[in-house]
Design a protein around this motif. Structure first.
Motif, PDB file in Angstrom:
ATOM      1  N   MET A  11       3.418  -7.920   8.114  1.00  0.00           N
ATOM      2  CA  MET A  11       2.695  -5.934   7.771  1.00  0.00           C
ATOM      3  C   MET A  11       1.768  -5.887   8.094  1.00  0.00           C
ATOM      4  N   ASP A  12       1.339  -6.327   8.644  1.00  0.00           N
ATOM      5  CA  ASP A  12      -0.323  -5.908   9.617  1.00  0.00           C
ATOM      6  C   ASP A  12      -1.253  -5.152   8.401  1.00  0.00           C
ATOM      7  N   GLY A  13      -1.457  -5.815   7.611  1.00  0.00           N
ATOM      8  CA  GLY A  13      -2.118  -5.545   6.185  1.00  0.00           C
ATOM      9  C   GLY A  13      -1.610  -4.468   5.186  1.00  0.00           C
ATOM     10  N   ARG A  14      -0.476  -4.097   5.272  1.00  0.00           N
ATOM     11  CA  ARG A  14      -0.308  -2.911   4.975  1.00  0.00           C
ATOM     12  C   ARG A  14       0.652  -3.592   3.961  1.00  0.00           C
ATOM     13  N   VAL A  15       0.796  -4.890   3.622  1.00  0.00           N
ATOM     14  CA  VAL A  15       0.909  -5.120   2.016  1.00  0.00           C
ATOM     15  C   VAL A  15      -0.154  -6.424   2.481  1.00  0.00           C
ATOM     16  N   ARG A  16      -0.964  -6.772   1.397  1.00  0.00           N
ATOM     17  CA  ARG A  16      -1.534  -7.552   1.180  1.00  0.00           C
ATOM     18  C   ARG A  16      -1.213  -8.772  -0.018  1.00  0.00           C
ATOM     19  N   VAL A  17      -2.008  -9.753  -1.028  1.00  0.00           N
ATOM     20  CA  VAL A  17      -2.285 -10.707  -1.113  1.00  0.00           C
ATOM     21  C   VAL A  17      -2.971 -10.118  -2.429  1.00  0.00           C
ATOM     22  N   GLN A  18      -2.765  -9.773  -4.084  1.00  0.00           N
ATOM     23  CA  GLN A  18      -3.637  -9.180  -4.586  1.00  0.00           C
ATOM     24  C   GLN A  18      -2.491  -9.075  -6.399  1.00  0.00           C
ATOM     25  N   LEU A  77       0.966  -1.045   0.005  1.00  0.00           N
ATOM     26  CA  LEU A  77      -0.471   0.358  -0.492  1.00  0.00           C
ATOM     27  C   LEU A  77       1.006   1.042  -0.223  1.00  0.00           C
ATOM     28  N   PRO A  78       0.971   2.248  -0.467  1.00  0.00           N
ATOM     29  CA  PRO A  78       1.553   3.680  -1.090  1.00  0.00           C
ATOM     30  C   PRO A  78       1.725   3.981   0.069  1.00  0.00           C
ATOM     31  N   SER A  79       2.890   4.122   0.834  1.00  0.00           N
ATOM     32  CA  SER A  79       3.447   5.102   1.935  1.00  0.00           C
ATOM     33  C   SER A  79       2.922   4.551   3.215  1.00  0.00           C
ATOM     34  N   LEU A  80       2.397   3.739   3.136  1.00  0.00           N
ATOM     35  CA  LEU A  80       2.175   2.747   4.534  1.00  0.00           C
ATOM     36  C   LEU A  80       2.869   1.169   4.563  1.00  0.00           C
ATOM     37  N   ALA A  81       2.895   0.997   2.789  1.00  0.00           N
ATOM     38  CA  ALA A  81       4.992  -0.084   3.217  1.00  0.00           C
ATOM     39  C   ALA A  81       5.903   0.539   2.347  1.00  0.00           C
ATOM     40  N   PRO A  82       6.801  -0.480   3.195  1.00  0.00           N
ATOM     41  CA  PRO A  82       7.922   0.234   1.912  1.00  0.00           C
ATOM     42  C   PRO A  82       7.697  -0.196   0.627  1.00  0.00           C
ATOM     43  N   ASP A  83       9.187   0.408   0.102  1.00  0.00           N
ATOM     44  CA  ASP A  83       8.943   0.150  -1.619  1.00  0.00           C
ATOM     45  C   ASP A  83       8.816  -1.042  -2.292  1.00  0.00           C
ATOM     46  N   ALA A 131     -10.579  -4.930   5.591  1.00  0.00           N
ATOM     47  CA  ALA A 131      -9.320  -4.714   4.486  1.00  0.00           C
ATOM     48  C   ALA A 131      -8.253  -3.934   4.592  1.00  0.00           C
ATOM     49  N   VAL A 132      -9.628  -2.579   5.132  1.00  0.00           N
ATOM     50  CA  VAL A 132      -8.939  -0.942   4.711  1.00  0.00           C
ATOM     51  C   VAL A 132      -8.436  -0.792   6.682  1.00  0.00           C
ATOM     52  N   ALA A 133      -8.570  -1.385   7.620  1.00  0.00           N
ATOM     53  CA  ALA A 133      -8.305  -0.692   8.869  1.00  0.00           C
ATOM     54  C   ALA A 133      -6.833  -0.273   9.063  1.00  0.00           C
ATOM     55  N   PRO A 134      -6.153  -1.231   8.148  1.00  0.00           N
ATOM     56  CA  PRO A 134      -5.237  -0.714   8.504  1.00  0.00           C
ATOM     57  C   PRO A 134      -4.539   1.088   7.114  1.00  0.00           C
ATOM     58  N   VAL A 135      -5.597   1.376   6.852  1.00  0.00           N
ATOM     59  CA  VAL A 135      -5.182   3.162   6.677  1.00  0.00           C
ATOM     60  C   VAL A 135      -5.559   3.450   7.414  1.00  0.00           C
ATOM     61  N   PRO A 136      -4.530   4.264   8.242  1.00  0.00           N
ATOM     62  CA  PRO A 136      -5.484   5.510   8.906  1.00  0.00           C
ATOM     63  C   PRO A 136      -5.872   6.832   7.718  1.00  0.00           C
ATOM     64  N   GLU A 142      -4.458   5.359  -1.691  1.00  0.00           N
ATOM     65  CA  GLU A 142      -4.093   6.413  -2.755  1.00  0.00           C
ATOM     66  C   GLU A 142      -4.174   7.904  -2.135  1.00  0.00           C
ATOM     67  N   ALA A 143      -5.649   7.419  -1.796  1.00  0.00           N
ATOM     68  CA  ALA A 143      -6.869   8.539  -1.464  1.00  0.00           C
ATOM     69  C   ALA A 143      -6.127   9.443  -0.145  1.00  0.00           C
ATOM     70  N   LEU A 144      -5.385   9.103   0.427  1.00  0.00           N
ATOM     71  CA  LEU A 144      -4.464   9.532   1.838  1.00  0.00           C
ATOM     72  C   LEU A 144      -3.571  10.340   1.777  1.00  0.00           C
ATOM     73  N   GLU A 145      -2.673   9.621   0.323  1.00  0.00           N
ATOM     74  CA  GLU A 145      -1.625  10.408   0.001  1.00  0.00           C
ATOM     75  C   GLU A 145      -2.375  11.288  -0.787  1.00  0.00           C
ATOM     76  N   GLY A 146      -3.779  11.499  -1.836  1.00  0.00           N
ATOM     77  CA  GLY A 146      -3.723  12.803  -2.634  1.00  0.00           C
ATOM     78  C   GLY A 146      -4.880  13.787  -1.665  1.00  0.00           C
ATOM     79  N   GLY A 147      -5.377  13.206   0.049  1.00  0.00           N
ATOM     80  CA  GLY A 147      -6.149  14.072   0.455  1.00  0.00           C
ATOM     81  C   GLY A 147      -7.484  13.842   0.127  1.00  0.00           C
ATOM     82  N   ALA A 148      -7.501  12.588  -0.792  1.00  0.00           N
ATOM     83  CA  ALA A 148      -9.189  13.018  -1.110  1.00  0.00           C
ATOM     84  C   ALA A 148      -9.704  11.859  -0.163  1.00  0.00           C
TER      85      ALA A 148
END
Length: 483
Positions: A256-263, A223-229, A327-332, A303-309
């Motif tokens: 990775m506590d949900g910041r990395v997922r299977v997709q 997940l962008p900005s939440l997990a390493p590159d 699924a969205v719980a790890p996103v602050p 992505e929304a978190l990064e852009g302010g959406a």
């Protein structure tokens, strides 16, 4: 000499119960069935009897049986490989047994299917495959053990290529031959050919069918900005800038506590096409209309978190809505998850009175684009499902377009390449929407998002990804802007 040779046998015979104990031990050894084969058989039975989903059931059965990593891998290959190639193995079993598979008791047929896959689709030694399947037959249908032994011996006497030549020669048409050899229902073979021919790539059909039968590697999203590159976690995907593969994917996900997922990589590209189609303006309102189980929702949330959406999710099924919340719980950030029919969409009830700036409609579909990941699904679908789903897809598309704010963008996505679910649904929707809708150059957007250029064909206004060409699920993506 003769006394020395025969003496031990005479002494054992005189020992009370000696021979009987030896016989019992031998029978016990013969009746042993490995835990991996037992798990695989149980999954096949549940899929057949209860319409269970192998990808959901198998991990639980593996955990319950406490299989070692090696045995877990064997159970997975046996269950998935057998389910994926069911039609092929049924045709071979019918010829090896001299009777139609409909005349074989279902539990016995499952034993034979597992045996056929071991003999023709794996490196399991012949004696191990036959002996363990006969032992399994003694457990589930004792009277059929001899029959199972005879059929599997007959299967083992010929190479896979010879069996494929025979079943193809006995087919009633070229399409039926392809269907039997590549283990796809005939109607799916024809649908996939039609989709490829629309791109001028009809000659790729056999490659696509083979790709559907290959076990895909587990793909992950960071997940962008939440997990390493992604490149620091494993091998970066060829196309998705957020995707990668790793040696121990499940272990990494757990750490990775949900910041990395299977997709799947294709699913990532579909979500990123919407989030990156235009620069994000702070305060934008986004909606994931059919969000369960939440994989794309989590990526959109990051992505929304990064852009302010702001992101809102909707899901018709309460249990799947719970999966979205997890699924969205790890996103602050707060991601409200509504439960309701997407066709009855009320933007005002979601605090979006002026409409949404971006909407993802990952429409319910036949899932023909993910046959390699959902091994039993090809045998459960029928052409009648397509018509019913196409109506639903059109109704959801109308509701989504109505909920867009002026200038907003809708991503119409399906995990199916069937033209009735993709171009036909989109074409009819555009006729209804008239001049209010503009289809964007979706191909250019996806190429801009991707790490490396994609080999795309057909109309630039849409993107069709393919397992054989891109290594992704067969995702269809179309971006439409509201005037």
């Amino acid at each position: 000499m003769s006394g020395e040779r025969n003496g031990p046998h005479r002494r054992d015979a005189r020992r009370p119960g000696g021979a009987r104990r030896g016989g019992a031990e031998t029978r016990a050894r013969q009746d042993r069935v490995s835990a991996a084969r037992t798990v695989a058989y149980d999954v096949l039975t549940a899929v057949r009897e209860s319409d269970a989903y192998a990808n959901l059931l198998l991990p639980a059965r593996i955990e319950r049986a406490r299989l070692s990593p090696a045995d877990a891998g064997l159970a997975t290959e046996l269950a998935y490989g057998t389910l994926r190639l069911l039609g092929r193995y049924d045709a071979i079993i019918a010829r090896a047994s001299g009777r139609p598979v409909e005349a074989i008791d279902p539990p016995v047929l499952d034993v034979l299917r597992l045996g056929a896959h071991q003999l023709l689709g794996t490196r399991v030694p012949t004696h191990a495959a036959v002996n363990e399947q006969v032992a399994l037959a003694r457990r589930v249908a004792p009277a059929a053990a001899g029959f199972v032994n005879a059929v599997l011996r007959a299967v083992s006497r010929r190479e896979l290529a010879d069996w494929l030549d025979e079943i193809a020669a006995g087919a009633g048409s070229p399409d039926e031959a392809l269907a039997l050899v590549h283990a796809h229902p005939v109607w799916i073979v024809r649908a996939l050919r039609s989709a490829l021919e629309r791109e001028g790539r009809g000659d790729e059909l056999a490659a696509l069918l083979e790709a559907d039968n290959a076990s895909p590697r587990v793909n992950l999203v960071a997940l962008p900005s939440l997990a390493p590159d992604p490149g620091t976690l494993g091998d970066a995907d060829a196309y998705s800038p957020t995707g990668f593969t790793a040696e121990d994917p499940i272990g990494l996900v757990g750490r990775m506590d949900g910041r990395v997922r299977v997709q799947d990589e294709g699913s990532q590209l579909a979500a990123l096409a919407l989030s990156r189609v235009l620069p994000v303006r702070p305060g934008e309102r986004w909606l994931d209309l059919c969000s369960g189980p939440g994989g794309k929702t989590a990526l959109l949330a990051a992505e929304a978190l990064e852009g302010g959406a702001q992101l809102v999710a909707n899901e018709a099924v309460p249990a799947r809505a719970d999966l979205v919340r997890r699924a969205v719980a790890p996103v602050p950030m707060e991601v409200p998850v509504h439960v309701g029919d997407g066709r009855d969409l009320d933007p005002a009830a979601m605090d979006a009175e002026g409409g949404f700036d971006r909407i993802l409609l990952d429409a319910p579909c036949t899932g023909l684009g993910a046959l390699r990941r959902r091994p039993e699904s090809r045998w459960r679908k029928s052409p009648s499902d397509v018509a019913e789903l196409a109506r639903l897809q059109g109704e959801l598309a109308d509701a989504a377009f109505a909920a867009l704010a002026p200038g907003g963008v809708l991503a119409y996505v399906t995990c199916s390449p069937h033209t009735a679910e993709t171009h036909a649904v989109l074409g009819r929707a555009l006729e209804r929407w008239g001049d209010a809708a503009e289809v964007l150059d979706t191909a250019s957007v996806v190429q801009r998002v991707a790490r490396h250029p994609l080999d795309l064909a057909g109309d630039d206004r849409t993107v069709q990804l393919w397992p054989h060409r891109h290594g992704t699920d067969a995702m269809f993506i179309a971006l439409v802007r509201k005037g």
